[in-house]
Design a protein around this motif. Structure first.
Motif, PDB file in Angstrom:
ATOM      1  N   THR A  60       0.837  -1.215   0.000  1.00  0.00           N
ATOM      2  CA  THR A  60       0.000   0.000   0.000  1.00  0.00           C
ATOM      3  C   THR A  60       0.865   1.255   0.000  1.00  0.00           C
ATOM      4  OG1 THR A  60      -1.696  -1.221   1.234  1.00  0.00           O
ATOM      5  CG2 THR A  60      -1.844   1.178   1.242  1.00  0.00           C
ATOM      6  N   LEU A  61       1.959   1.219   0.774  1.00  0.00           N
ATOM      7  CA  LEU A  61       2.850   2.375   0.843  1.00  0.00           C
ATOM      8  C   LEU A  61       3.491   2.651  -0.509  1.00  0.00           C
ATOM      9  CD1 LEU A  61       3.989   4.483   2.783  1.00  0.00           C
ATOM     10  CD2 LEU A  61       5.857   2.895   3.302  1.00  0.00           C
ATOM     11  N   ARG A  62       3.877   1.569  -1.193  1.00  0.00           N
ATOM     12  CA  ARG A  62       4.479   1.757  -2.521  1.00  0.00           C
ATOM     13  C   ARG A  62       3.442   2.320  -3.495  1.00  0.00           C
ATOM     14  NH1 ARG A  62       7.179  -3.127  -1.269  1.00  0.00           N
ATOM     15  NH2 ARG A  62       5.483  -4.318  -2.264  1.00  0.00           N
ATOM     16  N   ARG A  63       2.201   1.803  -3.420  1.00  0.00           N
ATOM     17  CA  ARG A  63       1.164   2.319  -4.303  1.00  0.00           C
ATOM     18  C   ARG A  63       0.878   3.794  -3.999  1.00  0.00           C
ATOM     19  NH1 ARG A  63      -2.365  -0.820  -2.896  1.00  0.00           N
ATOM     20  NH2 ARG A  63      -3.694   0.548  -1.627  1.00  0.00           N
ATOM     21  N   THR A  64       0.842   4.145  -2.704  1.00  0.00           N
ATOM     22  CA  THR A  64       0.599   5.543  -2.309  1.00  0.00           C
ATOM     23  C   THR A  64       1.705   6.462  -2.794  1.00  0.00           C
ATOM     24  OG1 THR A  64      -0.597   4.754  -0.363  1.00  0.00           O
ATOM     25  CG2 THR A  64       0.154   7.043  -0.342  1.00  0.00           C
ATOM     26  N   MET A  65       2.959   5.970  -2.642  1.00  0.00           N
ATOM     27  CA  MET A  65       4.088   6.794  -3.108  1.00  0.00           C
ATOM     28  C   MET A  65       4.036   6.977  -4.628  1.00  0.00           C
ATOM     29  SD  MET A  65       7.131   5.286  -0.667  1.00  0.00           S
ATOM     30  CE  MET A  65       8.350   6.403  -1.359  1.00  0.00           C
ATOM     31  N   THR A  66       3.601   5.929  -5.318  1.00  0.00           N
ATOM     32  CA  THR A  66       3.474   6.045  -6.784  1.00  0.00           C
ATOM     33  C   THR A  66       2.397   7.084  -7.137  1.00  0.00           C
ATOM     34  OG1 THR A  66       4.129   3.738  -7.050  1.00  0.00           O
ATOM     35  CG2 THR A  66       2.992   4.769  -8.897  1.00  0.00           C
ATOM     36  N   GLU A  67       1.260   6.997  -6.426  1.00  0.00           N
ATOM     37  CA  GLU A  67       0.204   7.976  -6.665  1.00  0.00           C
ATOM     38  C   GLU A  67       0.671   9.389  -6.320  1.00  0.00           C
ATOM     39  OE1 GLU A  67      -3.067   6.648  -4.369  1.00  0.00           O
ATOM     40  OE2 GLU A  67      -3.587   4.974  -5.717  1.00  0.00           O
ATOM     41  N   ARG A  68       1.456   9.487  -5.221  1.00  0.00           N
ATOM     42  CA  ARG A  68       1.979  10.824  -4.867  1.00  0.00           C
ATOM     43  C   ARG A  68       2.871  11.366  -5.967  1.00  0.00           C
ATOM     44  NH1 ARG A  68       6.668  10.875  -0.711  1.00  0.00           N
ATOM     45  NH2 ARG A  68       7.580  10.078  -2.667  1.00  0.00           N
ATOM     46  N   ASP A  69       3.752  10.503  -6.506  1.00  0.00           N
ATOM     47  CA  ASP A  69       4.643  10.951  -7.593  1.00  0.00           C
ATOM     48  C   ASP A  69       3.833  11.378  -8.813  1.00  0.00           C
ATOM     49  OD1 ASP A  69       6.770  10.394  -5.948  1.00  0.00           O
ATOM     50  OD2 ASP A  69       7.149   8.387  -6.803  1.00  0.00           O
ATOM     51  N   THR A  91      -4.060  19.073  -4.277  1.00  0.00           N
ATOM     52  CA  THR A  91      -3.409  19.420  -3.008  1.00  0.00           C
ATOM     53  C   THR A  91      -4.035  18.651  -1.853  1.00  0.00           C
ATOM     54  OG1 THR A  91      -2.921  21.626  -3.863  1.00  0.00           O
ATOM     55  CG2 THR A  91      -2.832  21.309  -1.465  1.00  0.00           C
ATOM     56  N   ALA A  92      -5.380  18.582  -1.861  1.00  0.00           N
ATOM     57  CA  ALA A  92      -6.063  17.818  -0.804  1.00  0.00           C
ATOM     58  C   ALA A  92      -5.678  16.345  -0.857  1.00  0.00           C
ATOM     59  CB  ALA A  92      -7.574  17.990  -0.941  1.00  0.00           C
ATOM     60  N   ALA A  93      -5.609  15.791  -2.099  1.00  0.00           N
ATOM     61  CA  ALA A  93      -5.225  14.375  -2.247  1.00  0.00           C
ATOM     62  C   ALA A  93      -3.813  14.137  -1.751  1.00  0.00           C
ATOM     63  CB  ALA A  93      -5.376  13.962  -3.708  1.00  0.00           C
ATOM     64  N   LEU A  94      -2.904  15.086  -2.063  1.00  0.00           N
ATOM     65  CA  LEU A  94      -1.528  14.950  -1.573  1.00  0.00           C
ATOM     66  C   LEU A  94      -1.478  15.001  -0.055  1.00  0.00           C
ATOM     67  CD1 LEU A  94       0.457  17.146  -4.144  1.00  0.00           C
ATOM     68  CD2 LEU A  94       0.524  14.652  -3.869  1.00  0.00           C
ATOM     69  N   GLY A  95      -2.305  15.863   0.551  1.00  0.00           N
ATOM     70  CA  GLY A  95      -2.312  15.937   2.021  1.00  0.00           C
ATOM     71  C   GLY A  95      -2.777  14.620   2.631  1.00  0.00           C
ATOM     72  N   ARG A  96      -3.904  14.109   2.045  1.00  0.00           N
ATOM     73  CA  ARG A  96      -4.390  12.820   2.578  1.00  0.00           C
ATOM     74  C   ARG A  96      -3.359  11.706   2.369  1.00  0.00           C
ATOM     75  NH1 ARG A  96      -9.044  14.617  -0.074  1.00  0.00           N
ATOM     76  NH2 ARG A  96      -8.660  13.137  -1.785  1.00  0.00           N
ATOM     77  N   THR A  97      -2.694  11.721   1.236  1.00  0.00           N
ATOM     78  CA  THR A  97      -1.684  10.696   0.956  1.00  0.00           C
ATOM     79  C   THR A  97      -0.532  10.789   1.947  1.00  0.00           C
ATOM     80  OG1 THR A  97      -2.253  10.733  -1.397  1.00  0.00           O
ATOM     81  CG2 THR A  97      -0.124   9.808  -0.780  1.00  0.00           C
ATOM     82  N   VAL A 113      -0.699  12.027   4.974  1.00  0.00           N
ATOM     83  CA  VAL A 113      -1.166  11.530   6.283  1.00  0.00           C
ATOM     84  C   VAL A 113      -1.195  10.002   6.292  1.00  0.00           C
ATOM     85  CG1 VAL A 113      -3.136  11.452   7.848  1.00  0.00           C
ATOM     86  CG2 VAL A 113      -2.463  13.630   6.792  1.00  0.00           C
ATOM     87  N   GLU A 114      -1.746   9.409   5.218  1.00  0.00           N
ATOM     88  CA  GLU A 114      -1.799   7.939   5.141  1.00  0.00           C
ATOM     89  C   GLU A 114      -0.392   7.339   5.136  1.00  0.00           C
ATOM     90  OE1 GLU A 114      -4.057   6.930   1.757  1.00  0.00           O
ATOM     91  OE2 GLU A 114      -5.996   7.569   2.598  1.00  0.00           O
ATOM     92  N   ARG A 115       0.527   8.015   4.413  1.00  0.00           N
ATOM     93  CA  ARG A 115       1.903   7.511   4.379  1.00  0.00           C
ATOM     94  C   ARG A 115       2.510   7.507   5.769  1.00  0.00           C
ATOM     95  NH1 ARG A 115       5.998  11.614   2.161  1.00  0.00           N
ATOM     96  NH2 ARG A 115       5.387  12.402   4.207  1.00  0.00           N
ATOM     97  N   ASP A 116       2.318   8.646   6.496  1.00  0.00           N
ATOM     98  CA  ASP A 116       2.871   8.697   7.860  1.00  0.00           C
ATOM     99  C   ASP A 116       2.245   7.626   8.751  1.00  0.00           C
ATOM    100  OD1 ASP A 116       4.398  10.815   7.019  1.00  0.00           O
ATOM    101  OD2 ASP A 116       2.994  12.361   7.784  1.00  0.00           O
ATOM    102  N   ALA A 117       0.901   7.443   8.597  1.00  0.00           N
ATOM    103  CA  ALA A 117       0.229   6.415   9.413  1.00  0.00           C
ATOM    104  C   ALA A 117       0.749   5.024   9.067  1.00  0.00           C
ATOM    105  CB  ALA A 117      -1.281   6.479   9.220  1.00  0.00           C
ATOM    106  N   MET A 118       0.926   4.754   7.760  1.00  0.00           N
ATOM    107  CA  MET A 118       1.445   3.461   7.341  1.00  0.00           C
ATOM    108  C   MET A 118       2.862   3.247   7.837  1.00  0.00           C
ATOM    109  SD  MET A 118      -0.825   1.718   5.781  1.00  0.00           S
ATOM    110  CE  MET A 118      -2.396   1.873   4.952  1.00  0.00           C
ATOM    111  N   ALA A 119       3.652   4.303   7.790  1.00  0.00           N
ATOM    112  CA  ALA A 119       5.027   4.179   8.282  1.00  0.00           C
ATOM    113  C   ALA A 119       5.045   3.853   9.769  1.00  0.00           C
ATOM    114  CB  ALA A 119       5.791   5.478   8.003  1.00  0.00           C
TER     115      ALA A 119
END
Length: 447
Positions: free
Chosen positions: A149-158, A196-202, A204-210
């Motif tokens: 999930t973290l890799r998918r989120t980072m891909t979406e963030r990029d 911008t909102a999507a990046l913020g949520r991503t 937050v999710e990334r930090d939570a996943m970490a």
């Protein structure tokens, strides 16, 4: 001068002898007087000599006989006293052996309880180990999902960052006209806000996943440490069980070997007769498989040792390792040659009617009179063994009857070729008589 001839010499010697007798024992007359007459009896020197010699012989015989009787009485008294002392010593020895046997029996019971407790602990630890392994696998699966999930989120963030960069570049080039001639500034602003909102949520999710990944890694490390401690404790318990099995097995192997029985062959025979499965060792059976992990192999070896001990217990009940008497007795004759003939058993003298017990499980094959033995009981046991109990005053079993160790089979007596009340006890292996004390002494070192 008169010449002495061979014929006159004996006569002169006899004459001189008579003269010497007359000087020592002159002729005596014994007068017997009655109312009417008087008679006398002439006692010649020879008659007096014969009477004196007879009296002396009777007196000497009386003295010698009295001395022999006195010496025999004194010797018998010493022998009886010695026999009493030996009997007291032997009874004390029997009491000590009985106490030692009871102590060994208590130790065996305690050892079995310790084995049962240790096996319970091993089972509980194995269950805990399996649960820990399942939890570890679940955590590893969860960590894998989190990482995916973290890799998918980072891909979406990029992708979002790249899209933002493209929109920013487009905005810097100036307002673009749409197909109907309007400016797309509002669309661009709305898109930027959404990104911008999507990046913020991503983020937050990334930090939570970490954070979840870090916690999962810490839990995995803690579980690994607990598993290591559990394995060390597991190894200590296995080592203790292996040592206990080895220590408990050695005296049993020695007992059967001392009795002339092959322990391995004996165990195989008992195993063939008791081939069913189940019992207190059942829960660990599924864990044991050839070619498995080392712990399973160690558990298998321990269970094999415990199973061998259980088979030994069954074999002990079927072999004559017990005493046929529980009352006071005295060994009067052992196994071996006696009076030029082979004495094929051991004689145990005791009180008339003393109970006689079977020394092992078996089947009665003879119960009655047999020449020389008197009333005789024969018991056929397993492993080619047979015991005989002779000179009984009463037989309490019948042919074909099944008996167990400790069952009363008869009473001590004095029947058959016997000089007194005693039990003639024999042990035969494949038809050949062996020393019964071999079995009794072998058992005394264990029980």
């Amino acid at each position: 001068m008169t010449k002495i001839t061979g014929a006159g010499l004996p006569g002169r010697v006899i004459g001189r002898f008579h003269a010497a007798l007359e000087r020592r024992l002159p002729e005596q007359r014994l007068f017997l007087r009655s109312d009417t007459e008087t008679r006398f009896v002439r006692l010649r020197p020879v008659t007096q000599a014969v009477a004196l010699a007879g009296s002396a012989a009777v007196l000497a015989w009386t003295i010698v006989a009295t001395a022999i009787l006195l010496m025999d009485s004194i010797g018998s008294g010493n022998a009886r006293e010695q026999a009493r002392r030996e009997q007291a010593t032997y009874e004390a020895r029997l009491d000590a052996l009985s106490t030692e046997r009871d102590k060994r029996a208590e130790e065996a019971v305690a050892a079995q309880e310790r084995f049962a407790l240790a096996l319970g602990q091993v089972s509980a630890m194995q269950s805990a180990l399996l649960a820990s392994e399942e939890r570890r696998k679940e955590l590893e699966t969860g960590i894998g999902v989190i990482q995916s999930t973290l890799r998918r989120t980072m891909t979406e963030r990029d992708d979002s960052n790249r899209r933002v960069a493209e929109l920013a570049a487009a905005a810097s080039e100036g307002p673009q006209r749409t197909a109907n001639g309007g400016v797309a500034s509002e669309d661009v602003a709305e898109t930027l806000g959404f990104v911008t909102a999507a990046l913020g949520r991503t983020a937050v999710e990334r930090d939570a996943m970490a954070e979840v990944a870090d916690n999962a890694k810490a839990d995995a490390d803690e579980i690994a440490y607990e598993m290591k401690l559990l394995e060390e404790r597991h190894d200590d318990i296995f080592a203790s069980l292996e040592e206990a099995v080895t220590i408990s097995m050695a005296p049993l192997d020695k007992m059967f070997s001392s009795a002339g029985l092959d322990p391995d062959d004996l165990i195989d025979q008992v195993r063939r007769g008791y081939s069913g499965q189940g019992g207190p060792l059942g829960p660990l059976a599924p864990m044991i498989a050839p070619g498995g992990d080392p712990d399973s192999e160690r558990a298998g070896r321990i269970l094999e040792g415990l199973d061998r001990m259980n088979l030994y217990r069954l074999a002990v009940e079927k072999a004559p390792f017990a005493m046929p008497l529980k009352t006071s007795f005295r060994y009067t004759s052992g196994f071996g040659r006696r009076w030029g003939r082979m004495h094929e058993g051991t004689d145990l003298a005791g009180a008339l009617g003393s109970p006689v017990y079977a020394t092992a499980d078996g089947t009665i094959v003879h119960a009655g009179w047999e020449s020389g033995y008197g009333n005789l009981v024969k018991i056929r046991h397993e492993f080619g063994l047979e015991t005989r109990y002779g000179h009984l005053s009463k037989v309490r079993v019948e042919v074909g009857q099944k008996v167990s160790r400790g069952d009363r089979i008869g009473d001590m007596g004095n029947t058959g070729r016997s000089t007194g009340t005693h039990l003639h006890y024999e042990v035969r292996v494949n038809g050949s008589a062996v020393n019964p004390m071999t079995f009794i002494k072998a058992a005394n070192n264990v029980f």
